[in-house]
Design a protein around this motif. Structure first.
Motif, PDB file in Angstrom:
ATOM      1  N   LEU A 129     -62.190 -54.853  15.689  1.00  8.67           N
ATOM      2  CA  LEU A 129     -62.211 -53.982  16.863  1.00  8.67           C
ATOM      3  C   LEU A 129     -62.606 -54.766  18.115  1.00  8.67           C
ATOM      4  N   GLU A 130     -63.568 -55.693  17.929  1.00 13.19           N
ATOM      5  CA  GLU A 130     -64.013 -56.504  19.066  1.00 13.19           C
ATOM      6  C   GLU A 130     -62.843 -57.325  19.626  1.00 13.19           C
ATOM      7  N   ILE A 131     -62.053 -57.910  18.695  1.00 14.72           N
ATOM      8  CA  ILE A 131     -60.906 -58.717  19.142  1.00 14.72           C
ATOM      9  C   ILE A 131     -59.896 -57.829  19.875  1.00 14.72           C
ATOM     10  N   GLU A 132     -59.645 -56.653  19.281  1.00 15.98           N
ATOM     11  CA  GLU A 132     -58.694 -55.727  19.917  1.00 15.98           C
ATOM     12  C   GLU A 132     -59.153 -55.330  21.311  1.00 15.98           C
ATOM     13  N   LEU A 133     -60.459 -55.059  21.388  1.00 11.74           N
ATOM     14  CA  LEU A 133     -61.039 -54.636  22.664  1.00 11.74           C
ATOM     15  C   LEU A 133     -60.901 -55.743  23.706  1.00 11.74           C
ATOM     16  N   LYS A 134     -61.178 -56.976  23.266  1.00  9.99           N
ATOM     17  CA  LYS A 134     -61.082 -58.119  24.174  1.00  9.99           C
ATOM     18  C   LYS A 134     -59.654 -58.259  24.689  1.00  9.99           C
ATOM     19  N   GLN A 135     -58.677 -58.125  23.749  1.00 11.83           N
ATOM     20  CA  GLN A 135     -57.274 -58.260  24.155  1.00 11.83           C
ATOM     21  C   GLN A 135     -56.891 -57.167  25.142  1.00 11.83           C
ATOM     22  N   ALA A 136     -57.362 -55.937  24.843  1.00 14.80           N
ATOM     23  CA  ALA A 136     -57.030 -54.811  25.724  1.00 14.80           C
ATOM     24  C   ALA A 136     -57.640 -55.035  27.114  1.00 14.80           C
ATOM     25  N   TYR A 137     -58.867 -55.550  27.125  1.00 16.66           N
ATOM     26  CA  TYR A 137     -59.553 -55.809  28.392  1.00 16.66           C
ATOM     27  C   TYR A 137     -58.793 -56.858  29.208  1.00 16.66           C
ATOM     28  N   HIS A 138     -58.378 -57.905  28.498  1.00 20.74           N
ATOM     29  CA  HIS A 138     -57.641 -58.992  29.129  1.00 20.74           C
ATOM     30  C   HIS A 138     -56.334 -58.478  29.750  1.00 20.74           C
ATOM     31  N   LEU A 141     -55.670 -55.415  30.558  1.00 23.45           N
ATOM     32  CA  LEU A 141     -55.997 -54.514  31.657  1.00 23.45           C
ATOM     33  C   LEU A 141     -56.260 -55.298  32.940  1.00 23.45           C
ATOM     34  N   LYS A 142     -57.014 -56.388  32.799  1.00 21.22           N
ATOM     35  CA  LYS A 142     -57.329 -57.234  33.956  1.00 21.22           C
ATOM     36  C   LYS A 142     -56.049 -57.784  34.576  1.00 21.22           C
ATOM     37  N   GLU A 143     -55.157 -58.250  33.689  1.00 22.22           N
ATOM     38  CA  GLU A 143     -53.893 -58.821  34.159  1.00 22.22           C
ATOM     39  C   GLU A 143     -53.076 -57.775  34.903  1.00 22.22           C
ATOM     40  N   GLN A 188     -54.118 -55.075  36.283  1.00 26.39           N
ATOM     41  CA  GLN A 188     -54.795 -54.715  37.527  1.00 26.39           C
ATOM     42  C   GLN A 188     -54.449 -55.723  38.629  1.00 26.39           C
ATOM     43  N   ALA A 189     -54.506 -57.013  38.260  1.00 31.58           N
ATOM     44  CA  ALA A 189     -54.199 -58.054  39.241  1.00 31.58           C
ATOM     45  C   ALA A 189     -52.755 -57.924  39.722  1.00 31.58           C
ATOM     46  N   GLU A 190     -51.843 -57.618  38.769  1.00 30.72           N
ATOM     47  CA  GLU A 190     -50.440 -57.463  39.153  1.00 30.72           C
ATOM     48  C   GLU A 190     -50.257 -56.280  40.092  1.00 30.72           C
ATOM     49  N   LEU A 191     -50.950 -55.166  39.746  1.00 38.67           N
ATOM     50  CA  LEU A 191     -50.827 -53.959  40.572  1.00 38.67           C
ATOM     51  C   LEU A 191     -51.316 -54.215  41.990  1.00 38.67           C
ATOM     52  N   ILE A 192     -52.456 -54.915  42.080  1.00 40.55           N
ATOM     53  CA  ILE A 192     -53.010 -55.215  43.403  1.00 40.55           C
ATOM     54  C   ILE A 192     -51.998 -56.032  44.196  1.00 40.55           C
ATOM     55  N   GLN A 193     -51.405 -57.015  43.516  1.00 41.95           N
ATOM     56  CA  GLN A 193     -50.430 -57.873  44.187  1.00 41.95           C
ATOM     57  C   GLN A 193     -49.227 -57.054  44.672  1.00 41.95           C
ATOM     58  N   VAL A 194     -48.738 -56.164  43.785  1.00 39.79           N
ATOM     59  CA  VAL A 194     -47.579 -55.345  44.146  1.00 39.79           C
ATOM     60  C   VAL A 194     -47.910 -54.460  45.351  1.00 39.79           C
ATOM     61  N   GLU A 195     -49.105 -53.846  45.310  1.00 38.40           N
ATOM     62  CA  GLU A 195     -49.511 -52.983  46.409  1.00 38.40           C
ATOM     63  C   GLU A 195     -49.614 -53.769  47.722  1.00 38.40           C
ATOM     64  N   LYS A 196     -50.201 -54.960  47.591  1.00 40.87           N
ATOM     65  CA  LYS A 196     -50.381 -55.805  48.768  1.00 40.87           C
ATOM     66  C   LYS A 196     -49.010 -56.130  49.380  1.00 40.87           C
ATOM     67  N   MET A 197     -48.078 -56.461  48.475  1.00 36.47           N
ATOM     68  CA  MET A 197     -46.730 -56.802  48.923  1.00 36.47           C
ATOM     69  C   MET A 197     -46.090 -55.622  49.654  1.00 36.47           C
ATOM     70  N   LYS A 198     -46.305 -54.412  49.085  1.00 36.37           N
ATOM     71  CA  LYS A 198     -45.691 -53.227  49.689  1.00 36.37           C
ATOM     72  C   LYS A 198     -46.218 -53.026  51.103  1.00 36.37           C
ATOM     73  N   VAL A 199     -47.549 -53.107  51.225  1.00 41.30           N
ATOM     74  CA  VAL A 199     -48.166 -52.890  52.532  1.00 41.30           C
ATOM     75  C   VAL A 199     -47.679 -53.950  53.508  1.00 41.30           C
TER      76      VAL A 199
END
Ligand SMILES: Nc1ncnc2c1ncn2[C@@H]1O[C@H](COP(=O)(O)OP(=O)(O)O)[C@@H](O)[C@H]1O
Ligand SMILES: [Mg+2]
Length: 398
Positions: free
Chosen positions: A137-146, A148-150, A152-163
């Motif tokens: 479960l710990e490994i799964e959680l770590k992968q999911a977190y990773h 999610l982070k990725e 999130q970073a992509e979404l921020i970039q996309v939003e930034k690009m749109k603006v």
């Protein structure tokens, strides 16, 4: 009532016992052998070094670890093993009266602990299986977190690009018209006046150059917000590159930069919007030229490559959804310039990131280029070369 010693688990597990005390490991082995169908492999070693050796050659689901071994003592034993094999569940086997130490080990990467002499076969089995499940479960959680982070970073970039895109096109349109009027006015004035005085001529030239520069920035901004519309055709990438070279020839000569070409004549065609890709190469050539104000050589290479299974070289190919067996076309641009500071290399694709604000840098060249390559489902990577200077690699699907 069911016999607590015969809990029915489905998957047999493999266990590595790391214990230097003979009595202790005999006790463990005896208890575990009471339930043979539940265990696929059981191995005992008596030092940290041999534990590391066993884990590097065989896979184990769980390690039962005594912390005090001949070659390592205390928490270090656990920390070292956990650092080297973060995916293996570890159950610490502590001495009697060491409950407190046992609890502490949980903070250093153990999934659970046993206190010697205080567990039954049932508790032992349950502890090992829970530890394995917790690790999973710990490994799964770590992968999911990773992930999610990725994302999130992509979404921020996309939003930034749109603006940036919508802001940019708004401003660009507003500025383009006054600029056209100024350019028209200045051309008209210089024709009317026909200045003989060199200084006056120079002023006119400088104004025209400034307008040119402003116009280029605006074109960049407009392109930035419009690049979603592609006009793709099958093209010879070498031809597109040659055209871009023509367009930067003047800049290159002025900075004493020589372009050394090594273009594969048998390059397969790529499906691209040639104007957009031309723009990418122009941006990249200009960056390379600007990085070598005292002159130098740009090495340019194109070749095709059939993707083999992951060999480690060009790892970015595998990270980017290109598939094994696929043929891709690669273009590589190497310069002999100043390179990019390590702490800045992750930022160069951000819109408006520039280290050359005083020299007219706007910081859109690479972010526009990356956008263009992304919507072609290609890849762009930028890195410092060991011998100095920057290498930009571009990959296109064929
Ligand atoms: N070939 C290169 N050599 C050194 N630095 C580079 C190179 N290409 C890009 N960079 C760095 O990346 C930054 C962003 O590049 P770019 O997006 O083209 O914007 P600009 O050229 O307007 O600064 C540059 O300011 C520079 O610091
Ligand atoms: Mg640039």
């Amino acid at each position: 009532m069911a016999d607590p010693n015969s809990i029915q688990y489905f998957e047999p597990i493999s266990i590595l016992i790391v214990e230097d005390n003979e009595i202790d490991h005999k006790v463990l082995e005896a208890m575990l052998s009471e339930a043979p169908p539940l265990i696929s492999r059981l191995k005992t070693v008596s030092s940290l070094a041999s534990a590391i050796k066993s884990l590097s050659s065989d896979q184990f689901d769980v390690v039962v670890l005594d912390l005090n071994l001949p070659d390592s003592r205390g928490q270090d034993t656990l920390k070292q093993l956990n650092k080297m094999y973060p995916d293996v569940a570890i159950v610490v086997n502590t001495g009697a009266y060491e409950d407190e130490l046992g609890v502490k080990t949980l903070g250093f990467g153990a999934q659970d602990f046993l206190v010697k002499g205080k567990y039954s076969t049932y508790i032992l089995n349950k502890t090992l299986r829970y530890a394995i499940e917790r690790k999973r479960l710990e490994i799964e959680l770590k992968q999911a977190y990773h992930k999610l982070k990725e994302t999130q970073a992509e979404l921020i970039q996309v939003e930034k690009m749109k603006v940036v895109g919508s802001l940019a096109s708004g401003i660009a349109h507003e500025v383009k018209n006054p600029l056209a009027i100024i350019l028209f006015g200045i051309t008209y004035l210089s024709e009317q006046i026909k200045p003989k005085n060199k200084e006056v001529q120079l002023v006119f030239e400088n104004i025209k150059e400034a307008i040119d520069r402003a116009n280029n920035i605006i074109s960049d901004l407009l392109n930035f917000s419009k690049i979603n519309h592609l006009n793709k055709r099958k093209e010879d990438l070498n031809e597109v590159i040659e055209k871009s070279i023509m367009l930067v020839k003047h800049e290159a000569e002025r900075s004493n930069v020589h372009i050394n070409k090594n273009l594969d004549p048998n390059l397969p065609e790529v499906e691209i919007d040639r104007n957009r890709i031309e723009q990418v190469f122009i941006n990249l050539f200009l960056n390379a030229i600007q990085a070598m104000p005292r002159g130098g050589t740009i090495k340019l290479k194109t070749y095709s490559h059939q993707i083999q299974k992951n060999t480690g070289e060009m790892s970015w190919i595998h990270d980017n959804g290109f598939k094994v067996g696929q043929r891709i076309v690669i273009a590589c641009i190497e310069d002999q310039g100043c390179g990019i500071a390590t702490e800045k290399i992750n930022k160069v694709f951000d819109p408006f990131f520039t280290t050359r604000p005083t020299e007219g840098g706007v910081g859109l060249g690479l972010s526009v280029s990356k956008n263009i390559i992304d919507i072609h489902e290609g890849h762009i990577a930028i890195e410092n070369q060991r011998k100095g200077g920057v290498r930009v690699s571009l990959a296109f699907k064929t």
